[in-house]
Design a protein around this motif. Structure first.
Motif, PDB file in Angstrom:
ATOM      1  N   ALA A  49       0.847  -1.190   0.000  1.00 43.27           N
ATOM      2  CA  ALA A  49       0.000   0.000   0.000  1.00 43.27           C
ATOM      3  C   ALA A  49       0.878   1.234   0.000  1.00 43.27           C
ATOM      4  O   ALA A  49       1.999   1.210   0.511  1.00 43.27           O
ATOM      5  CB  ALA A  49      -0.927   0.012   1.218  1.00 43.27           C
ATOM      6  N   SER A  50       0.384   2.323  -0.565  1.00 42.75           N
ATOM      7  CA  SER A  50       1.129   3.574  -0.582  1.00 42.75           C
ATOM      8  C   SER A  50       0.193   4.739  -0.330  1.00 42.75           C
ATOM      9  O   SER A  50      -1.021   4.637  -0.541  1.00 42.75           O
ATOM     10  CB  SER A  50       1.878   3.765  -1.904  1.00 42.75           C
ATOM     11  OG  SER A  50       0.975   3.867  -2.989  1.00 42.75           O
ATOM     12  N   SER A  56      -3.647  10.620  -0.829  1.00 48.32           N
ATOM     13  CA  SER A  56      -4.173   9.693  -1.826  1.00 48.32           C
ATOM     14  C   SER A  56      -3.536   8.323  -1.643  1.00 48.32           C
ATOM     15  O   SER A  56      -2.331   8.219  -1.410  1.00 48.32           O
ATOM     16  CB  SER A  56      -3.904  10.202  -3.238  1.00 48.32           C
ATOM     17  OG  SER A  56      -4.570  11.432  -3.461  1.00 48.32           O
ATOM     18  N   THR A  57      -4.323   7.253  -1.772  1.00 47.84           N
ATOM     19  CA  THR A  57      -3.853   5.907  -1.463  1.00 47.84           C
ATOM     20  C   THR A  57      -3.969   4.967  -2.649  1.00 47.84           C
ATOM     21  O   THR A  57      -4.800   5.152  -3.540  1.00 47.84           O
ATOM     22  CB  THR A  57      -4.634   5.310  -0.287  1.00 47.84           C
ATOM     23  OG1 THR A  57      -6.024   5.254  -0.620  1.00 47.84           O
ATOM     24  CG2 THR A  57      -4.460   6.163   0.964  1.00 47.84           C
ATOM     25  N   ASN A  58      -3.114   3.934  -2.639  1.00 44.23           N
ATOM     26  CA  ASN A  58      -3.172   2.840  -3.600  1.00 44.23           C
ATOM     27  C   ASN A  58      -2.874   1.542  -2.867  1.00 44.23           C
ATOM     28  O   ASN A  58      -2.109   1.531  -1.900  1.00 44.23           O
ATOM     29  CB  ASN A  58      -2.175   3.045  -4.738  1.00 44.23           C
ATOM     30  CG  ASN A  58      -2.665   4.018  -5.782  1.00 44.23           C
ATOM     31  OD1 ASN A  58      -3.583   3.723  -6.529  1.00 44.23           O
ATOM     32  ND2 ASN A  58      -2.050   5.200  -5.829  1.00 44.23           N
ATOM     33  N   TYR A  59      -3.464   0.436  -3.351  1.00 39.55           N
ATOM     34  CA  TYR A  59      -3.319  -0.855  -2.705  1.00 39.55           C
ATOM     35  C   TYR A  59      -3.050  -1.944  -3.721  1.00 39.55           C
ATOM     36  O   TYR A  59      -3.562  -1.910  -4.844  1.00 39.55           O
ATOM     37  CB  TYR A  59      -4.585  -1.221  -1.927  1.00 39.55           C
ATOM     38  CG  TYR A  59      -4.922  -0.259  -0.822  1.00 39.55           C
ATOM     39  CD1 TYR A  59      -4.392  -0.425   0.453  1.00 39.55           C
ATOM     40  CD2 TYR A  59      -5.766   0.817  -1.051  1.00 39.55           C
ATOM     41  CE1 TYR A  59      -4.696   0.466   1.472  1.00 39.55           C
ATOM     42  CE2 TYR A  59      -6.075   1.712  -0.040  1.00 39.55           C
ATOM     43  CZ  TYR A  59      -5.538   1.533   1.219  1.00 39.55           C
ATOM     44  OH  TYR A  59      -5.835   2.408   2.236  1.00 39.55           O
ATOM     45  N   ASP A  61      -3.700  -5.561  -5.249  1.00 40.59           N
ATOM     46  CA  ASP A  61      -4.962  -6.290  -5.379  1.00 40.59           C
ATOM     47  C   ASP A  61      -5.164  -7.300  -4.251  1.00 40.59           C
ATOM     48  O   ASP A  61      -6.296  -7.543  -3.824  1.00 40.59           O
ATOM     49  CB  ASP A  61      -5.023  -7.009  -6.726  1.00 40.59           C
ATOM     50  CG  ASP A  61      -5.209  -6.060  -7.897  1.00 40.59           C
ATOM     51  OD1 ASP A  61      -4.929  -6.476  -9.033  1.00 40.59           O
ATOM     52  OD2 ASP A  61      -5.644  -4.913  -7.677  1.00 40.59           O
ATOM     53  N   LYS A  64      -6.536  -5.217  -1.178  1.00 41.68           N
ATOM     54  CA  LYS A  64      -7.571  -4.206  -1.390  1.00 41.68           C
ATOM     55  C   LYS A  64      -8.864  -4.611  -0.697  1.00 41.68           C
ATOM     56  O   LYS A  64      -9.324  -5.744  -0.815  1.00 41.68           O
ATOM     57  CB  LYS A  64      -7.794  -4.003  -2.890  1.00 41.68           C
ATOM     58  CG  LYS A  64      -8.631  -2.780  -3.242  1.00 41.68           C
ATOM     59  CD  LYS A  64      -8.641  -2.540  -4.758  1.00 41.68           C
ATOM     60  CE  LYS A  64      -7.243  -2.252  -5.282  1.00 41.68           C
ATOM     61  NZ  LYS A  64      -7.235  -1.981  -6.746  1.00 41.68           N
TER      62      LYS A  64
END
Length: 117
Positions: A49-50, A56-59, A61, A64
C-alpha cells in the motif's frame, strides 16, 4: 540519516486484525509519498500500500478492501490497519518511501506478522 522504526506485528488467527506503525525520523516526512512493503522468505519484497503527501492511497490487489494505509504528518508516523487477515499475509512488513520517490537505502528491521489457520 533517516531512521525507520516499524512496530505492531504479532501472531494472530485468520480473520483477525492488527495495526502496524512506522515512525520516520531525520527526514522531511510531510513531503514524501510513503508505502508499506512486505517480504516472505524466498520471495521478492512487494509494495502492499502507498500514500501520497496529500493522502491519496493505492493498494495491491491482494489486500484491497482489507488493509487501510494512513499517515499523521504532525507525528511523522504512518499506519497500516490490517483486517480479515489470511495466512498468506504472513510476512515481515517494512515501511519506506514510495513512488514518485525512490526508497531510502536504509530499511528498518521490519515487524513480523504471522497469521495462523
Amino acid at each position: 540519516q533517516v531512521q525507520l522504526v516499524e512496530s505492531g506485528g504479532g501472531l494472530v488467527q485468520a480473520g483477525g486484525s492488527l495495526k502496524l506503525s512506522c515512525v520516520v525520523s531525520g527526514s522531511m516526512f510531510r513531503i514524501y509519498a510513503m508505502g508499506w512493503y512486505r517480504q516472505i522468505p524466498g520471495k521478492q519484497r512487494e509494495l502492499v500500500a502507498s500514500i501520497t503527501s496529500g493522502g491519496s492511497t493505492n493498494y495491491a490487489d491482494s489486500v484491497k478492501g482489507r488493509f487501510t494505509i494512513s499517515r499523521d504528518n504532525a507525528k511523522n508516523t504512518m499506519y497500516l490497519q490490517m483486517n480479515s487477515l489470511k495466512p498468506e499475509d504472513t510476512a515481515v512488513y517494512y515501511c519506506n518511501r514510495a513512488l514518485p520517490w525512490g526508497t531510502w537505502d536504509n530499511w528498518g528491521q521490519g515487524t513480523q506478522v504471522t497469521v495462523s489457520s
